[in-house]
Motif scaffolding. Structure first.
Motif, PDB file in Angstrom:
ATOM      1  N   SER A  53      42.359  39.564 -23.831  1.00 51.82           N
ATOM      2  CA  SER A  53      43.728  39.359 -23.378  1.00 51.82           C
ATOM      3  C   SER A  53      44.476  38.556 -24.423  1.00 51.82           C
ATOM      4  N   CYS A  54      45.763  38.751 -24.474  1.00 51.32           N
ATOM      5  CA  CYS A  54      46.597  38.000 -25.392  1.00 51.32           C
ATOM      6  C   CYS A  54      47.885  37.634 -24.679  1.00 51.32           C
ATOM      7  N   PHE A  83      38.225  52.243 -27.143  1.00 58.83           N
ATOM      8  CA  PHE A  83      39.062  51.099 -26.803  1.00 58.83           C
ATOM      9  C   PHE A  83      40.360  51.593 -26.169  1.00 58.83           C
ATOM     10  N   THR A  84      40.917  50.758 -25.289  1.00 58.77           N
ATOM     11  CA  THR A  84      42.203  51.045 -24.678  1.00 58.77           C
ATOM     12  C   THR A  84      43.057  49.791 -24.682  1.00 58.77           C
ATOM     13  N   THR A  85      44.266  49.912 -25.212  1.00 56.15           N
ATOM     14  CA  THR A  85      45.180  48.786 -25.169  1.00 56.15           C
ATOM     15  C   THR A  85      46.240  49.034 -24.103  1.00 56.15           C
ATOM     16  N   SER A  86      46.647  47.977 -23.458  1.00 58.39           N
ATOM     17  CA  SER A  86      47.692  48.069 -22.443  1.00 58.39           C
ATOM     18  C   SER A  86      48.509  46.789 -22.490  1.00 58.39           C
ATOM     19  N   VAL A 132      49.207  41.305 -23.498  1.00 61.54           N
ATOM     20  CA  VAL A 132      48.634  42.570 -23.950  1.00 61.54           C
ATOM     21  C   VAL A 132      47.120  42.474 -23.825  1.00 61.54           C
ATOM     22  N   TYR A 133      46.501  43.615 -23.586  1.00 65.33           N
ATOM     23  CA  TYR A 133      45.066  43.666 -23.344  1.00 65.33           C
ATOM     24  C   TYR A 133      44.390  44.656 -24.279  1.00 65.33           C
ATOM     25  N   VAL A 167      36.096  39.187 -35.619  1.00 64.28           N
ATOM     26  CA  VAL A 167      37.130  38.361 -35.000  1.00 64.28           C
ATOM     27  C   VAL A 167      38.304  39.278 -34.718  1.00 64.28           C
ATOM     28  N   TYR A 168      38.767  39.264 -33.485  1.00 66.90           N
ATOM     29  CA  TYR A 168      39.873  40.120 -33.063  1.00 66.90           C
ATOM     30  C   TYR A 168      41.145  39.285 -32.949  1.00 66.90           C
ATOM     31  N   TYR A 169      42.200  39.800 -33.562  1.00 67.95           N
ATOM     32  CA  TYR A 169      43.475  39.112 -33.584  1.00 67.95           C
ATOM     33  C   TYR A 169      44.517  39.932 -32.835  1.00 67.95           C
ATOM     34  N   CYS A 170      45.284  39.284 -31.992  1.00 65.60           N
ATOM     35  CA  CYS A 170      46.428  39.971 -31.420  1.00 65.60           C
ATOM     36  C   CYS A 170      47.646  39.676 -32.282  1.00 65.60           C
ATOM     37  N   VAL A 171      48.538  40.645 -32.327  1.00 59.74           N
ATOM     38  CA  VAL A 171      49.688  40.565 -33.219  1.00 59.74           C
ATOM     39  C   VAL A 171      50.938  41.080 -32.524  1.00 59.74           C
TER      40      VAL A 171
END
Length: 122
Positions: A19-20, A68-71, A79-80, A93-97
């Protein structure tokens, strides 16, 4: 500001949901997405979504398409990234942008979260 969370250690074949949460401004008109960086590798595009005229458009890297699915929930400014069938090579390492362009390139995103580590064990 973007705050990513939900990373952790998971066995191969398992799932995680990142989650972001965004704060400080409304990001509903922004492209929001995810990049990742594995040890010793360059940062790479994972997925993004763009919300326009009531519809959400999503784009994925070929390496995660179907996995993967983004929503996004614009009301929550969040955002997920749902990650299924995880593999050891998804360790990163996962970054949200967030940015104003629909882009797969690092340089086009103005806002970056601090990153959350996903480790997939074999």
């Amino acid at each position: 500001q973007l705050q990513a969370y939900g990373g952790g250690l998971v066995q191969a074949g398992g799932s995680l949901r990142l989650s972001c949460a965004a704060s400080g401004r409304t990001f509903s008109s922004y492209t929001m997405g995810w990049f990742r960086q594995a040890p010793g590798k360059e940062r790479e595009f994972v997925a993004n979504s763009n919300w326009s005229r009531g519809s959400t458009y999503t784009y994925y890297a070929d390496s995660v398409k179907g996995q993967f699915t983004t929503s996004r929930d614009n009301a929550k400014n969040t955002v997920y990234l749902q990650m299924n069938s995880l593999k050891p090579e998804d360790t990163a390492v996962y970054y949200c942008v967030a940015g104003t362009a629909r882009s797969r390139y690092v340089k086009d995103y103005d806002y970056w979260g601090q990153g959350t580590l996903v480790t997939v064990s074999s």
